[in-house]
Write an enzyme that holds these catalytic residues in place. Structure first.
Site, mmCIF file in Angstrom:
data_model
loop_
_atom_site.group_PDB
_atom_site.id
_atom_site.type_symbol
_atom_site.label_atom_id
_atom_site.label_comp_id
_atom_site.label_asym_id
_atom_site.label_seq_id
_atom_site.Cartn_x
_atom_site.Cartn_y
_atom_site.Cartn_z
ATOM 1 N N LYS A 1 45.149 45.164 43.176
ATOM 2 C CA LYS A 1 45.416 45.964 42.195
ATOM 3 C C LYS A 1 44.821 47.398 42.654
ATOM 4 C CE LYS A 1 45.721 42.967 38.311
ATOM 5 N NZ LYS A 1 44.839 42.139 37.350
ATOM 6 N N GLN B 1 39.163 42.227 34.398
ATOM 7 C CA GLN B 1 39.725 41.214 34.965
ATOM 8 C C GLN B 1 39.315 39.971 34.401
ATOM 9 O OE1 GLN B 1 42.207 41.252 37.442
ATOM 10 N NE2 GLN B 1 42.239 39.054 37.182
ATOM 11 N N ASP C 1 46.135 47.780 30.405
ATOM 12 C CA ASP C 1 46.515 46.194 30.517
ATOM 13 C C ASP C 1 47.131 45.579 29.397
ATOM 14 O OD1 ASP C 1 46.737 44.105 32.353
ATOM 15 O OD2 ASP C 1 44.796 43.369 31.805
#
Ligand code: NAP
Length: 283
Positions: free
Chosen positions: A55, A99, A122
């Site tokens: 990412k 994450q 996200d």
């Protein structure tokens, strides 16, 4: 019936990232500040390290600055929440990605909720989920958002279609079902307690497989002419759909890899730039 057409997620993702990079450059030119995505990783799980690195690399290539916060595996919920709140308050950070999984000792929901909704690129907060479910502006979960973009790209209008989503996780199954509902599909969710999975899948005009079980959905379960979206990613580059047999019956199908996977990062980068544009007053 002839073989299904492949839905080229890799190609579409590339075009989305190119467009995103142009917007990132324009924003940097106008404000003197590059869009910035903060990534937060707890511990050193090898798969998570790889995902975060990927990412970061993609961000940089698109002109998005990345700031990485690596926390030790023993980080407490309170420490993680403090880190995420500090990033939420930092005006030089425009998007935040935690994450996951974060480890069993951490209250993951409390951590997610420490992310300011305007930086939740996200799409993991309750605020983002409810906005998405109500059809209000906000950030969507990236993989479901990517799936909807793929459907649009191939002119698949969900309105009035029977959509069957296999899987109900908070990041994938549930939100993609809500997005399909928002586009007027008739949505059925299946999960590990569903009885007669095959017979439910056989009714679907659109199948979304989001399970994490290699080749669980077999070709004989696909209604001829259906659209098959395989979000599954299992060891050995194997999806949740038995591709070779499903391809014989479907009209459109995503390959694994190169289907849903690349779309997730593309949507993440796009939403980061959108967040930066909003926060810097350009939207
Ligand atoms: P997850 O949290 O483990 O959820 C799996 C879901 O599948 C659960 O809802 C579970 O039901 C259901 N399930 C398990 N076994 C089943 C069975 N035999 N029949 C029907 N349903 C069953 O997984 P996830 O995070 O949503 O990920 C699912 C897959 O997508 C994985 O392969 C993952 O690698 C992939 N993925 C890909 C991307 C991408 O970017 N392409 C992103 C995220 C995930 P219960 O709720 O009843 O337990």
């Amino acid at each position: 019936m002839s073989q299904a057409q492949l839905m080229d997620g890799a190609g579409l993702a590339r075009r989305i990232v190119e467009e995103t990079a142009k917007r990132a450059a324009a924003l940097t030119g106008r404000t003197g500040m590059a869009p910035c995505l903060a990534t937060v990783l707890v511990g050193e799980d090898p798969a998570s390290v790889t995902y975060v690195r990927m990412k970061q690399n993609r961000s940089r290539k698109a002109g998005i600055e990345s700031r990485h916060v690596a926390l030790p595996a023993g980080t407490t919920t309170a420490e993680l929440v403090d880190t995420l709140k500090a990033l939420s308050d930092d005006p030089t950070v425009h998007g935040i990605l935690l994450q996951h999984p974060v480890g069993p000792h951490i209250d993951e929901r409390a951590a997610f909720e420490a992310i300011a909704p305007e930086k939740d690129v996200d799409g993991v907060t309750l605020s983002s989920y409810s906005a998405m479910s109500f059809g209000l502006p906000g950030f969507v979960s990236c993989t479901p958002g990517g799936i909807m973009r793929l459907l649009d790209e191939y002119d698949v209008d969900p309105a009035g279609k029977r959509a069957v989503v296999v899987g109900r996780s908070a990041i994938l199954g549930k939100p993609v079902g809500m997005l399909l509902l928002g586009r007027d599909a008739t949505v059925t969710y299946c999960h590990s307690r569903t009885i007669g999975l095959s017979s439910v899948v056989r009714e679907a005009d659109i199948v979304v497989a989001a399970v994490g079980r290699p080749r669980l959905i077999r070709g004989e379960d696909i209604k001829p002419g259906a659209v098959v979206i395989d979000a599954g990613y299992n060891p050995g580059n194997v999806g949740d759909v038995d591709f070779d047999t499903a391809r014989e019956r479907a009209r459109l199908i995503t390959p694994v890899p190169g289907g849903v996977g690349p779309m997730t990062i593309a949507v993440l980068l796009e939403q980061t730039v959108t967040g930066a544009e909003r926060q810097l007053g350009l939207r």
